[in-house]
Structure formats: C-alpha cells, structure tokens
Design an enzyme around this catalytic site. Structure first.
Site, PDB file in Angstrom:
ATOM      1  N   SER A  15       0.813  -1.224   0.000  1.00  0.00           N
ATOM      2  CA  SER A  15       0.000   0.000   0.000  1.00  0.00           C
ATOM      3  C   SER A  15       0.847   1.275   0.000  1.00  0.00           C
ATOM      4  CB  SER A  15      -0.913   0.009   1.229  1.00  0.00           C
ATOM      5  OG  SER A  15      -1.602   1.246   1.292  1.00  0.00           O
ATOM      6  N   THR A  62      -8.763  -1.609   2.885  1.00  0.00           N
ATOM      7  CA  THR A  62      -8.567  -2.077   1.520  1.00  0.00           C
ATOM      8  C   THR A  62      -8.942  -3.555   1.431  1.00  0.00           C
ATOM      9  OG1 THR A  62      -7.027  -2.074  -0.333  1.00  0.00           O
ATOM     10  CG2 THR A  62      -6.070  -2.509   1.814  1.00  0.00           C
ATOM     11  N   LYS A  66     -13.618  -4.423   2.571  1.00  0.00           N
ATOM     12  CA  LYS A  66     -14.485  -3.242   2.456  1.00  0.00           C
ATOM     13  C   LYS A  66     -15.941  -3.533   2.824  1.00  0.00           C
ATOM     14  CE  LYS A  66     -11.634  -0.700  -0.841  1.00  0.00           C
ATOM     15  NZ  LYS A  66     -11.596   0.059  -2.105  1.00  0.00           N
ATOM     16  N   ASN A  87     -14.334   2.325   2.734  1.00  0.00           N
ATOM     17  CA  ASN A  87     -12.869   2.369   2.686  1.00  0.00           C
ATOM     18  C   ASN A  87     -12.293   3.317   3.726  1.00  0.00           C
ATOM     19  OD1 ASN A  87     -13.281   4.939   1.636  1.00  0.00           O
ATOM     20  ND2 ASN A  87     -11.698   4.741   0.080  1.00  0.00           N
ATOM     21  N   ASP A 102     -13.816   6.434  -2.575  1.00  0.00           N
ATOM     22  CA  ASP A 102     -13.282   6.010  -3.884  1.00  0.00           C
ATOM     23  C   ASP A 102     -13.909   6.785  -5.048  1.00  0.00           C
ATOM     24  OD1 ASP A 102     -11.482   4.104  -2.952  1.00  0.00           O
ATOM     25  OD2 ASP A 102     -12.998   2.528  -2.901  1.00  0.00           O
ATOM     26  N   MET A 215      -8.904   2.403 -13.427  1.00  0.00           N
ATOM     27  CA  MET A 215      -8.882   2.637 -11.989  1.00  0.00           C
ATOM     28  C   MET A 215      -7.680   1.994 -11.312  1.00  0.00           C
ATOM     29  SD  MET A 215     -13.002   2.692 -11.240  1.00  0.00           S
ATOM     30  CE  MET A 215     -12.852   2.102  -9.594  1.00  0.00           C
TER      31      MET A 215
END
Ligand code: ATR
Length: 272
Positions: A15, A62, A66, A87, A102, A215
């Site tokens: 991450s 993450t 979720k 999230n 998001d 994305m």
C-alpha cells in the site's frame, strides 16, 4: 498526543497510503502517525477493535475487507451506504462512522487533475463488481449526459444500473451492443487485466477527444490503456490520481482539512 491512523488490509505491504498520508501531514505540520495494519482474513473486526482500543482515530480499509467494514460501521454516509463498501472508518466517540471516498477520488481526479468535465458527457463504465459499484453514485451526481454500464455478465450490469437509476439516468448494455455508440469517457473498473485480459470494446467506442481511464495504476493499467489508444482514445490516465484523491478525501473526513494533492501525485509519478 500523536493521532494514529492506518490502512488495514490483507495483503497490505504494497500500500502507498502511508507515504501519501505522511505527505499530507507534512503539508500542515499535523502530528499524526499512519501505518499498515495486516489483519488476518478471519480477524478484521478484532484487528479494528484492537487498533481503536489503543487510541486509533481512523482507518483506511482495503481488500478484502471493504464489505466487512461496511457492516462494522454504526453510521454510514450515503455514498458508502450505496456502494455497500467502506474504505474509511472514523472513530467518533461511541460511533464508528463509515465512508467511501473512492468515487469522489475518481471524479476529482478526472475533473480537477485531468481537467475533463463529467457533467453533460457520455460515460461508459466497464465492470459491475465492487470497484464499479463504489463509483456509481459519485459519477451520477456529476450529471453525465449518459452513464452506461457494460459487464461480461450482463445481468450484474443490469442490476447495478437498475439500483442506481433512482439517483439519475444510467443504463446497462452488453459489450456486444456497444457497436455504434461513442463515449467521451470510458472507465475501466474490471479486474480483467489482472488475468492479462481485455474487456471486448468495439472500434469507435471513443468519441473524438475521448478519455480512457483505468482505476488501477502503473503496470496493471498499461494493458487496457494501450488497447484504448489503439481504439482511438485521445487521452489516457491510470488510477494513481484517484488513489491520491481518495486518500485526500479520507484525510478530510478525519481531520476537516483538504490536503494539496497535485504535489503528492507528481512525487509518486517521479518515483515510479
Ligand atoms: P472488484 O472488487 O475489483 O470490482 P469483482 O467484484 O470481482 O472485483 O469484479 C470484477 C469485475 O471485473 C467484474 O465486473 C467482472 O465481470 P463479471 O461480473 O462478468 O465477472 C470483471 N471482469 C473480470 N475479468 C474480466 C474479463 N476477462 N473480461 C471482462 N470483464 C472481466
């Protein structure tokens, strides 16, 4: 006292969120710590509870947690409610506030960073899984001229479009029916490229000047964006900007301060 935040996931080692939030914190001199929290696959709620009990202020969530985060939240924003995914968790007294940033990350990246309007434009969203669902409401709220969802399993696209049609105009089309339709913005929310596959888009799907947006970011986005250029997309973008924008929106949810995203996006791009 240092405010503590973390990103919780499994896996979570990859991450970029700690780096991004450290950059946001340094902009305002905020005294905060942001770490990675690896939760066992069967131990999400316990990991969250332990982090909170140790004085944690909030979490980013993450994969694959979720939906569990959505269930855990005692209060949810409308955008999280409809995404059926959370999230961002904010520990607010006795409440656990759940949000989903998001979609806002996506629309802010397209509109503010890429300088492309969504309002009045024809938008095609590819995929009908969690990633697509998470951005539906924020996309509809930008009032596109059309929002069409296409998915390999057409039923899922239909269900998604039917669910969200109460907020604004959206519809579903099978890939095979996209011939003859052109879009200003095509957003890839499928996981096809993870398997080295491409959504079966027809030639002519991009209107003149069309934007292709994936994305995912970096190498994972390259396959689709190369394909999109071959199909005539005039502009392409991966989801790195979305990643930073969703983080900024989470930072805002937690701290009421909107960080500057452009320098953080630029710094991340330079490192890659
Ligand atoms: P995520 O949370 O990333 O959205 P997901 O919920 O598993 O993950 O959804 C993955 C999406 O990518 C789905 O829309 C899936 O299509 P199906 O609903 O038909 O499964 C789509 N997808 C995955 N592989 C694909 C491929 N090879 N071609 C086209 N779409 C694909």
């Amino acid at each position: 006292m240092t405010d503590r935040y973390a990103v919780v996931g499994n896996p979570v080692a990859h991450s970029l969120s700690p780096q991004i939030h450290a950059a946001f914190a340094s902009q305002s001199g905020a005294d905060l710590e942001y770490t990675r929290l690896l939760a066992p696959l069967d131990g999400f709620a316990a990991s969250v509870a332990a982090f909170r009990a140790a004085g944690g202020c909030g979490l980013n969530v993450t994969l694959p947690f979720k939906l569990e985060a959505w269930r855990l939240a005692t209060r949810r924003s409308e955008r999280a409610e409809q995404a059926e995914a959370v999230n961002t968790l904010h520990f607010d007294g006795v409440q656990i506030f759940g949000d989903n940033t998001d979609g806002a990350g996506l629309t802010r990246d397209i509109e503010l960073n890429l300088g492309r309007a969504i309002g009045g434009k024809r938008v095609l969203l590819l995929g009908a899984g969690g990633a697509a669902r998470g951005v539906m409401l924020p996309l509809i709220e930008r009032k596109p001229a059309a929002l069409v969802v296409a998915n390999r399993s057409p039923d899922k696209a239909l269900q998604l479009a039917q669910h969200f049609s109460r907020w604004g105009d959206c519809s579903a089309q099978p890939y095979a029916a996209l011939g003859g339709m052109a879009f200003d913005i095509v957003i890839n929310a499928t996981s096809a490229s993870v398997a080295g596959a491409l959504p079966p888009l027809p030639a002519g799907v991009f209107a003149a000047g069309g934007l292709a947006y994936d994305m995912m970011y970096g190498e994972k986005a390259a396959l689709f964006l190369d394909f999109a250029r071959q199909l005539g997309a005039a502009q392409t973008a991966d989801g790195l900007g979305m990643l930073v924008e969703q983080a900024a929106e989470s930072f805002f949810v937690w701290r009421g301060v909107r960080p500057q995203t452009a320098p953080v996006i630029a710094a991340l791009r330079e490192k890659r």
